[in-house]
Motif scaffolding. Structure first.
Motif, PDB file in Angstrom:
ATOM      1  N   GLY A  49       0.803  -1.220  -0.005  1.00 11.70           N
ATOM      2  CA  GLY A  49      -0.109  -0.080   0.002  1.00 11.70           C
ATOM      3  C   GLY A  49       0.810   1.185   0.100  1.00 11.70           C
ATOM      4  O   GLY A  49       0.126   2.306   0.379  1.00 11.70           O
ATOM      5  N   ARG A  65       1.667   2.970  -2.503  1.00 11.66           N
ATOM      6  CA  ARG A  65       0.933   4.215  -3.383  1.00 11.66           C
ATOM      7  C   ARG A  65      -0.250   4.811  -2.606  1.00 11.66           C
ATOM      8  O   ARG A  65      -0.364   6.209  -2.812  1.00 11.66           O
ATOM      9  CB  ARG A  65       0.508   3.867  -4.763  1.00 11.66           C
ATOM     10  N   THR A  66      -1.112   4.051  -1.902  1.00  9.12           N
ATOM     11  CA  THR A  66      -2.098   4.621  -1.350  1.00  9.12           C
ATOM     12  C   THR A  66      -1.898   5.528  -0.220  1.00  9.12           C
ATOM     13  O   THR A  66      -2.397   6.515  -0.015  1.00  9.12           O
ATOM     14  CB  THR A  66      -3.358   3.518  -1.004  1.00  9.12           C
ATOM     15  N   ALA A 119      -6.515   7.830  -0.452  1.00 13.85           N
ATOM     16  CA  ALA A 119      -6.668   6.706  -1.238  1.00 13.85           C
ATOM     17  C   ALA A 119      -6.295   5.181  -0.444  1.00 13.85           C
ATOM     18  O   ALA A 119      -5.617   5.466   0.654  1.00 13.85           O
ATOM     19  CB  ALA A 119      -5.518   6.540  -2.303  1.00 13.85           C
ATOM     20  N   SER A 168      -6.032   0.673  -0.839  1.00 13.45           N
ATOM     21  CA  SER A 168      -6.163  -0.477  -1.655  1.00 13.45           C
ATOM     22  C   SER A 168      -7.006  -1.493  -1.053  1.00 13.45           C
ATOM     23  O   SER A 168      -7.385  -1.508   0.133  1.00 13.45           O
ATOM     24  CB  SER A 168      -4.905  -1.187  -1.739  1.00 13.45           C
ATOM     25  N   CYS A 169      -7.695  -2.294  -1.900  1.00  9.56           N
ATOM     26  CA  CYS A 169      -8.518  -3.319  -1.638  1.00  9.56           C
ATOM     27  C   CYS A 169      -8.311  -4.450  -2.380  1.00  9.56           C
ATOM     28  O   CYS A 169      -7.576  -4.345  -3.286  1.00  9.56           O
ATOM     29  CB  CYS A 169     -10.120  -3.091  -1.918  1.00  9.56           C
ATOM     30  N   ASP A 194      -7.279  -2.542   2.820  1.00  8.87           N
ATOM     31  CA  ASP A 194      -6.073  -2.038   2.946  1.00  8.87           C
ATOM     32  C   ASP A 194      -5.274  -3.369   3.181  1.00  8.87           C
ATOM     33  O   ASP A 194      -4.624  -3.501   4.152  1.00  8.87           O
ATOM     34  CB  ASP A 194      -6.127  -1.211   4.508  1.00  8.87           C
ATOM     35  N   ASP A 229      -1.244  -8.941   0.026  1.00 11.30           N
ATOM     36  CA  ASP A 229      -1.052  -8.338  -1.387  1.00 11.30           C
ATOM     37  C   ASP A 229      -0.419  -9.270  -2.275  1.00 11.30           C
ATOM     38  O   ASP A 229      -0.826  -9.696  -3.420  1.00 11.30           O
ATOM     39  CB  ASP A 229      -0.253  -7.024  -1.540  1.00 11.30           C
ATOM     40  N   ASP A 250      -6.657  -7.131  -7.083  1.00  8.82           N
ATOM     41  CA  ASP A 250      -6.315  -6.007  -6.206  1.00  8.82           C
ATOM     42  C   ASP A 250      -6.929  -4.786  -6.860  1.00  8.82           C
ATOM     43  O   ASP A 250      -6.841  -4.466  -8.125  1.00  8.82           O
ATOM     44  CB  ASP A 250      -5.070  -5.710  -5.450  1.00  8.82           C
ATOM     45  N   ASN A 254      -6.853  -0.258  -6.637  1.00  8.82           N
ATOM     46  CA  ASN A 254      -6.747   0.980  -5.750  1.00  8.82           C
ATOM     47  C   ASN A 254      -7.476   1.890  -5.893  1.00  8.82           C
ATOM     48  O   ASN A 254      -8.068   2.339  -7.207  1.00  8.82           O
ATOM     49  CB  ASN A 254      -5.410   1.574  -6.106  1.00  8.82           C
ATOM     50  N   GLN A 312      -8.122   1.841 -10.257  1.00  9.10           N
ATOM     51  CA  GLN A 312      -7.263   0.871 -10.822  1.00  9.10           C
ATOM     52  C   GLN A 312      -7.521  -0.626 -10.389  1.00  9.10           C
ATOM     53  O   GLN A 312      -7.182  -0.784  -9.082  1.00  9.10           O
ATOM     54  CB  GLN A 312      -5.924   1.156 -10.702  1.00  9.10           C
ATOM     55  N   ALA A 337     -13.743   0.276   0.014  1.00 11.19           N
ATOM     56  CA  ALA A 337     -12.849   1.749  -0.335  1.00 11.19           C
ATOM     57  C   ALA A 337     -13.727   2.822   0.215  1.00 11.19           C
ATOM     58  O   ALA A 337     -13.013   3.695   0.802  1.00 11.19           O
ATOM     59  CB  ALA A 337     -12.276   1.653  -1.739  1.00 11.19           C
TER      60      ALA A 337
END
Lengths: 239, 239, 239, 239, 239, 239
Positions: free
Chosen positions: B124, B126-127, B161, B163-164, B174, B180, B186, B188, B201, B221
């Motif tokens: 995560g 990037r989020t 942001a 992720s899921c 998250d 991941d 996945d 985002n 995405q 999310a």
């Protein structure tokens, strides 16, 4: 008067925080005042090609600075596509300094890669890097000992570094950014725990300086490094 | 059971630490569990060439990861001489996400450069970067307001942001690194404080997934980002 | 016994051949024994961007080695697409050393670019480069004087350099390649014609060395540089 | 009214021309209106290092655009010396999309390299690339079958892609360049022949968009991709 | 009248100085008037990958120019990070020319690397390079013979090169820089000791030229190369 | 017997398809048998720095090959980060050839950039490129005429190119890949519509060849280029 009321022979507030990075075999966040450097030591089972099958290990170092570690944002070296001459000079110095205090044969055929990344810069990033990197390197060696891969930490002495300089005609220990920018001369000393010389770099920024001035700088360095080594021993629980 | 007893819709422990970097006009150290990212915002008086003399500003972002932020040491991109495709993809995403919530005309002809540097990675990044970068960006805008250069913070909404992913058939919020790595899919999500979509995405890692599954991820999310936005508002003193 | 019957405090046979290159404003082929370096000084009407419109000049240096200057052929840096850390370190040192003895304001808003290219290497290429580059720089300044662009050669002192090292426990002056490869420590000294210190770089190759040993090396360097400066003055017709 | 009288849910004229390239094991020239992409699939007996001796294959993709494929000439990436972030993002997407529909174990220890080169661009080059690359990949697999190297084409489903966007408040399928430039939001969908989601990328270009709008775009994409898959099956003689 | 009273069919003063470089297996400093090129030949026990285990050798060449070899200083290619198209064209030509006169099977599985470095340039650097490189190559082969690694020098003929051009309507041999800059056409000829053609490159600089003019240039080249080959034989003691 | 029953002096089937690229000011898809090259000409209002404010224009060329244009896939130059020596040599040749037949003063202060991209390769890509690029260049000039920017097409002659070679002792026109791979010598000729020589490049691949053989190749080239020029005139409607 120096910032924060420091005398000419005083270090900035120093802290060494071992184990700062969760994943690395050894790590240390080192602070020389507002200069903060994250040092990690990564154990790699392979040595560089020129050392293959020789039964000896290697220690190498890389150095970087976050783009906004400094007063004004600098280019990101990864984006620009190459490391500056200054970066390469510093990482070569860090590697040489650490190799001077390790018995590479006792380390065995493995490599320890040191990364020194400056999170915040206020002068003296290379000397802080060396001082913190020693702690990270010791911890990575100790990790190898605890895993049973080597018998003992193969370090022959502590190593630490400090800068000194001539500012306004006075010899000062551990320059911060403002002092460094205005220095007539500066010098970086890398010494061992027993006072041996590992590396000396002295540079006249303006007019050449004298041998007597150089002697003053070396005296300051010996005092400062003595204190840094004591702190290294203390955070590593060695006394 | 997820690590640390988390339920499927729970975020990891989150912290946002504004003002972490001494020199930057805005900064935030963001932690999503063991993922730690230092975000800085640097104000630059010049805009890129394509925007000169148009009376509008720009926001751009760069992303990096310290070599030993991860479980095993990665190459230093500056040493290798180029940024990976992954790095470029992430920094483009961060830039787009922030530009979606800023009024570039009100920002005026200046650029804000965001740097997101991952000190430690556990999924995560990037989020976390986007979520922390928003705080750094707000603070840099506020710095401009306090200097009298602009009248008000020109941000039209919060942006955050998360992720899921689908792991073992279950939809989870998250993801950490282990989750991941084993995810079937996945996604985002970058959403605003009012629930608007800025960026989505979604990627199947193994077999394609269904529209119903995608809907579950989006619901998670929306919940998670609602909580992140509340934290952003809280640390900025906006409530 | 050293090669060719040299004593510990003896330089190798030195020659300085001014005007070796037909096109350059100043040039010198310098030989320290079998180390041969072609130094040129090129006058450029423009200064680097950071000095524009400040009324001051600049001196910069580049260093290179022909691929087969050495015992075994090395990579051509132009073919590999980047300069090594060693190359960058050396060219930064040459530039700093020369800037220490020039009055950049009297030079006026122009740049002198020094190129030091090693035609043949046998140790001490950086010290030979500095010693020869001074001659090339003086000649380029004199060319400017003869063209009426400046009133006098704006050099404040001679500058020359020599290496010293501890080999087999003995302190030696001006190491050749074989001595350098086996040295326990080596140091490069850059001193002015009046004995001022411009740059000192000392490195332990094996065990750390002592302050006493360092003092011996410096004494040797002062003697050697005194003789080099006398030769510089002689070939330039200054006595 | 859209160009050429298209309705909101209409694709541009599509053509798939298998076998366009004489040398490649599989190839397809795909046209989405004025967007023309040459897709080739090259079989390589070696897999990347991380897959050696694991009995599995790999599919990777590279993407490029001729400098004058666009309205104004762009830099040639080979001349500039690096691929843009956009190029890298697209080629990573193409590779992931194709790997989602291939059984890498049945492919065996070999690699198929996809090249998508845009001869002419009018919006939607990445979605055309994926759609054409599937055909080239199928043909290269079939070539392996005909050579007796594998038993059957190891593709588990078709995969195709299309862009959708919100333009002037309306949801439109398969944007051309002019529509894309003026879109409030756009999204690329990569779906399988049975409607499974492989990849979704949605981006707000101006203001954030809503979940309802996103649903409209996905409905359009499902219709469009259904038609693209039918054409893929048709040109491959599979029905 | 040409510089120094040369007639149209006269070469500049030529010298070939074998053994100029101390470390190389073969070397030659070649001078065509004020064009001076240091050519070295380095024997390498390994061949390039495409020739492994084929029992044949290889000859390759690299070319460079010192930055201040020319009237105005050029960029250092190592600093710029890439070789120019001109450099690559020349080094490919040198390699091809030498390979045309060597029996690669008799050379055995080893590589000879030629380096041609221009110390001073006054036109015709590529033709001087080829002419000098032949001498260096012969000496390196002879070194292999004297070491007992091969039975005889595996060169099938001499090879030398010269430029010709049309200047002010007249056909001239061996152009210097000033003549070359003003030439209407120029051509480089690489011929063997027995007059065989190895390489011809002719280029119209302004208007196209005629077949008759081209014939004149070839006649001049044959005369000039005959004299160059005689000098090669003479300095190698072969007559 | 040559492939497809060609005689020694026969060209492969040639086609020139003007206007192939929708966006370019001039374009031509040229086919020499199975060698297919897309040539575009792009008009750029700015000239390179060395021509600013001189009232003259410039023509430059870039060349590329799709990775799978060839029998086995080659590296993508953009991915590798640099253009090969061969690529640079070819694009320099194309640029020189075209500049030989254009009046740069009549073109005015603008630049025409030629791109030659090989879609499929079967020998002779550089000669096909020059032949097709002339058509693209003419069309771009005509576009300028039709826009009223220049008075007439400033081309002084046609220019076309063809390869010849000695294969199995016989002199052949327009070699395909198989012939080229086995040639004892090959030569590329670039001639004008009136038979003037623009560029000649002849290379011995194995043993040197004779002046008589070279004469045969030139005779074949003159015949072949005569036919190519007639086709250029025909597709441009000039007769």
């Amino acid at each position: 008067m120096r910032a924060h009321g420091r005398g000419p022979a005083a270090l900035r507030p120093i802290s060494l925080e071992p184990g700062f990075a969760k994943h690395a075999e050894g790590s240390c966040l080192v602070r020389f005042g507002d200069t903060h450097v994250l040092c990690t030591a990564s154990v790699d089972g392979r040595v560089p090609p020129f050392l293959r099958d020789k039964g000896r290990g290697w220690v190498t170092a890389e150095y970087g600075m976050l783009p906004r570690a400094t007063h004004t944002r600098g280019d990101r070296e990864a984006a620009r596509g190459k490391q500056s001459g200054r970066t390469q000079e510093i990482q070569r110095l860090i590697g040489r300094s650490l190799r001077a205090v390790i018995d590479l044969e006792k380390l065995g055929e493995r490599q320890i890669k040191i990364d020194c990344d400056v999170l915040q810069a206020d002068g003296g990033t290379r000397t802080a890097s060396i001082t913190g990197a020693y702690v990270a390197l010791w911890l990575a060696c100790d990790w190898l000992v605890r895993k049973g891969e080597i018998a003992a930490v193969p370090l022959t002495s502590e190593v630490a570094a400090v800068s000194c300089g001539i500012v306004g005609g006075r010899s000062l220990l551990d320059l911060d950014y403002v002092e460094d920018s205005g220095a007539e001369a500066d010098a970086n000393f890398v010494l061992t725990g027993t006072g041996g010389i590992v590396e000396i770099q002295g540079t006249a920024e303006a007019a050449p300086f004298t041998e007597g001035q150089f002697g003053e700088l070396m005296d300051l360095a010996k005092q400062g490094i003595g204190r840094l080594v004591a702190m290294q021993r203390s955070v590593l629980g060695l006394y």
